[in-house]
Design a protein around this motif. Structure first.
Motif, mmCIF file in Angstrom:
data_model
loop_
_atom_site.group_PDB
_atom_site.id
_atom_site.type_symbol
_atom_site.label_atom_id
_atom_site.label_comp_id
_atom_site.label_asym_id
_atom_site.label_seq_id
_atom_site.Cartn_x
_atom_site.Cartn_y
_atom_site.Cartn_z
ATOM 1 N N CYS A 1 64.651 49.540 50.010
ATOM 2 C CA CYS A 1 65.412 48.794 48.990
ATOM 3 C C CYS A 1 66.889 48.680 49.318
ATOM 4 C CB CYS A 1 65.231 49.454 47.632
ATOM 5 S SG CYS A 1 65.862 51.149 47.571
ATOM 6 N N GLY A 2 67.377 49.405 50.332
ATOM 7 C CA GLY A 2 68.812 49.347 50.638
ATOM 8 C C GLY A 2 69.625 49.701 49.400
ATOM 9 N N GLU B 1 75.380 46.927 60.560
ATOM 10 C CA GLU B 1 74.312 46.340 59.734
ATOM 11 C C GLU B 1 74.494 46.733 58.261
ATOM 12 O OE1 GLU B 1 70.267 47.065 60.980
ATOM 13 O OE2 GLU B 1 69.542 45.410 59.760
ATOM 14 N N MET C 1 70.061 52.049 59.399
ATOM 15 C CA MET C 1 70.989 51.000 59.838
ATOM 16 C C MET C 1 72.254 51.654 60.389
ATOM 17 S SD MET C 1 70.834 48.217 56.761
ATOM 18 C CE MET C 1 71.305 49.348 55.462
ATOM 19 N N GLN D 1 70.826 36.311 49.283
ATOM 20 C CA GLN D 1 69.550 36.828 48.756
ATOM 21 C C GLN D 1 69.188 36.158 47.427
ATOM 22 O OE1 GLN D 1 70.383 41.235 49.002
ATOM 23 N NE2 GLN D 1 68.368 41.225 49.923
ATOM 24 N N SER E 1 59.779 57.304 53.429
ATOM 25 C CA SER E 1 59.491 56.331 54.481
ATOM 26 C C SER E 1 58.334 55.420 54.099
ATOM 27 C CB SER E 1 59.168 57.059 55.790
ATOM 28 O OG SER E 1 58.981 56.089 56.799
ATOM 29 N N ALA E 2 58.485 54.149 54.481
ATOM 30 C CA ALA E 2 57.472 53.139 54.152
ATOM 31 C C ALA E 2 56.135 53.416 54.821
ATOM 32 C CB ALA E 2 57.990 51.761 54.587
ATOM 33 N N ILE F 1 61.771 52.491 47.421
ATOM 34 C CA ILE F 1 62.083 53.615 48.313
ATOM 35 C C ILE F 1 62.994 53.141 49.443
ATOM 36 C CG2 ILE F 1 59.910 54.834 47.914
ATOM 37 C CD1 ILE F 1 59.305 53.916 50.937
ATOM 38 N N ASP F 2 63.748 54.084 49.971
ATOM 39 C CA ASP F 2 64.506 53.832 51.194
ATOM 40 C C ASP F 2 64.569 55.135 51.983
ATOM 41 O OD1 ASP F 2 66.449 51.332 52.128
ATOM 42 O OD2 ASP F 2 66.969 53.268 53.051
ATOM 43 N N LEU F 3 64.579 54.983 53.300
ATOM 44 C CA LEU F 3 64.654 56.150 54.183
ATOM 45 C C LEU F 3 66.017 56.834 54.111
ATOM 46 C CD1 LEU F 3 63.005 57.604 56.416
ATOM 47 C CD2 LEU F 3 64.062 56.048 58.071
ATOM 48 N N ASP F 4 67.052 56.040 53.819
ATOM 49 C CA ASP F 4 68.437 56.508 53.931
ATOM 50 C C ASP F 4 68.923 57.064 52.579
ATOM 51 O OD1 ASP F 4 71.154 56.793 54.254
ATOM 52 O OD2 ASP F 4 71.428 54.856 55.255
ATOM 53 N N LEU G 1 61.833 43.223 52.088
ATOM 54 C CA LEU G 1 62.952 42.305 52.330
ATOM 55 C C LEU G 1 63.693 42.775 53.577
ATOM 56 C CD1 LEU G 1 64.084 41.944 48.586
ATOM 57 C CD2 LEU G 1 62.437 40.550 49.866
ATOM 58 N N VAL H 1 60.904 49.983 61.097
ATOM 59 C CA VAL H 1 60.004 51.139 61.064
ATOM 60 C C VAL H 1 59.369 51.307 62.445
ATOM 61 C CG1 VAL H 1 57.999 52.165 59.930
ATOM 62 C CG2 VAL H 1 59.558 50.687 58.620
ATOM 63 N N GLU I 1 58.959 48.149 46.102
ATOM 64 C CA GLU I 1 59.832 47.614 47.146
ATOM 65 C C GLU I 1 60.038 48.686 48.209
ATOM 66 O OE1 GLU I 1 63.911 46.684 46.286
ATOM 67 O OE2 GLU I 1 64.119 45.506 48.130
ATOM 68 N N VAL J 1 74.578 43.974 55.382
ATOM 69 C CA VAL J 1 73.560 43.956 54.336
ATOM 70 C C VAL J 1 74.164 44.168 52.950
ATOM 71 C CG1 VAL J 1 71.633 45.368 53.458
ATOM 72 C CG2 VAL J 1 71.606 44.564 55.804
HETATM 73 C C1 LIG Z 1 68.049 45.382 56.761
HETATM 74 S S1 LIG Z 1 68.082 46.615 55.525
HETATM 75 C C2 LIG Z 1 67.389 45.754 54.149
HETATM 76 C C3 LIG Z 1 67.760 46.396 52.854
HETATM 77 C C4 LIG Z 1 67.279 45.641 51.600
HETATM 78 N N1 LIG Z 1 65.860 45.385 51.613
HETATM 79 C C5 LIG Z 1 68.043 44.362 51.427
HETATM 80 O O1 LIG Z 1 67.427 43.298 51.504
HETATM 81 O O2 LIG Z 1 69.256 44.434 51.192
HETATM 82 C C6 LIG Z 1 66.784 47.700 56.043
HETATM 83 C C7 LIG Z 1 66.600 48.905 55.106
HETATM 84 O O3 LIG Z 1 65.401 49.582 55.503
HETATM 85 C C8 LIG Z 1 65.619 50.978 55.403
HETATM 86 N N2 LIG Z 1 64.620 51.647 56.246
HETATM 87 C C9 LIG Z 1 64.606 51.779 57.593
HETATM 88 N N3 LIG Z 1 63.503 52.421 58.004
HETATM 89 C C10 LIG Z 1 62.793 52.696 56.864
HETATM 90 C C11 LIG Z 1 61.561 53.364 56.615
HETATM 91 N N4 LIG Z 1 60.829 53.888 57.609
HETATM 92 N N5 LIG Z 1 61.133 53.468 55.347
HETATM 93 C C12 LIG Z 1 61.874 52.960 54.311
HETATM 94 N N6 LIG Z 1 63.048 52.330 54.483
HETATM 95 C C13 LIG Z 1 63.500 52.198 55.745
HETATM 96 C C14 LIG Z 1 67.067 51.156 55.845
HETATM 97 O O4 LIG Z 1 67.597 52.395 55.424
HETATM 98 C C15 LIG Z 1 67.712 49.941 55.183
HETATM 99 O O5 LIG Z 1 68.180 50.243 53.887
#
Ligand SMILES: C[S@@+](CC[C@H](N)C(=O)[O-])C[C@H]1O[C@@H](n2cnc3c(N)ncnc32)[C@H](O)[C@@H]1O
Length: 203
Positions: A45-46, A7, A3, A20, A93-94, A66-69, A114, A120, A42, A11
């Motif tokens: 997960c942000g 964003e 993000m 949420q 990564s998802a 998990i989260d990428l960031d 979510l 992705v 999940e 978020v």
């Molecule tokens: C719009 S946010 C939603 C965060 C959380 N699910 C929420 O509802 O607050 C998108 C999230 O997806 C993560 N993200 C982006 N690409 C990803 C990937 N390939 N694998 C896992 N997470 C990813 C971002 O880092 C970010 O935290």
């Protein structure tokens, strides 16, 4: 794709947490029911507020998140400290849950997306991974943003998303079916049809 600052602010701000808790989670619960005692996953997960709702509102016993960031992983771990026996937060990564979590086939009773898969790049791989790690009869709760929304000038100007190969609601549902995830008949949209919310059953 990570993000951008705008964003991240949207978020992680308190108004989004209220939305949420009071709107999105209740819609998903109405559509797919609670998941008492579930082993849940999940993706994306942000800052971990959704993870908290998966425990508190859905009744999951454990959540692997998990989260990428890496910055989001740090925030989520901090937020979820008091759930440390139930929640495991990892960076990854998802589209490769084996690398992120060592997740074997048919591990989870429920999986939650979510607002993540539209971030992705190779989003079909993320759908395939969710299907792989859900046990037969497991439920996939999703809240996704459509290509029409991402194409709006406001989205393009303010937010960063992969530009190519985003999905309509129909394409997303087709990708679920292709991986053995059968979408339930009930679903919801909001903000016109920008957001699609639903549940699919792992066959
Ligand atoms: C719009 S946010 C939603 C965060 C959380 N699910 C929420 O509802 O607050 C998108 C999230 O997806 C993560 N993200 C982006 N690409 C990803 C990937 N390939 N694998 C896992 N997470 C990813 C971002 O880092 C970010 O935290």
């Amino acid at each position: 794709m990570l993000m951008n600052k705008v964003e991240t602010h949207l978020v992680t701000n308190p108004a989004n947490r209220v939305f949420q808790r009071c709107v999105e989670a209740p819609i998903l619960r109405r559509l797919g029911g609670r998941t008492p005692g579930a082993r849940a996953l999940e993706i994306g997960c942000g800052s971990g507020y959704g993870t908290k709702l998966i425990i508190d509102q859905f009744g999951a016993a454990t959540v692997d998140a998990i989260d990428l960031d890496p910055a989001m992983v740090t925030r989520a771990r901090r937020r979820l400290r008091r759930y440390r026996d139930q929640v495991h937060v990892m960076q990854g990564s998802a589209d490769d849950l084996r690398a992120a979590l060592g997740a074997c086939d048919a591990t989870y009773d429920a999986a939650f997306d979510l607002g993540v898969i539209h971030h992705v790049t190779n989003w079909r791989d993320a759908v395939a991974e969710v299907a792989r790690v859900l046990r037969p009869g497991g439920r996939f709760y999703y809240l996704e943003v459509t290509a029409a929304a991402l194409a709006r000038p406001s989205y393009r100007r303010l937010l960063d998303h992969p530009a190519e190969d985003r999905f309509t609601a129909g394409q997303f549902l087709a990708a679920l079916r292709c991986q053995g995830l059968e979408p339930a008949e009930s679903w919801r949209t909001y903000v016109g049809s920008d957001y699609r919310v639903g549940v699919a059953l792992r066959l």
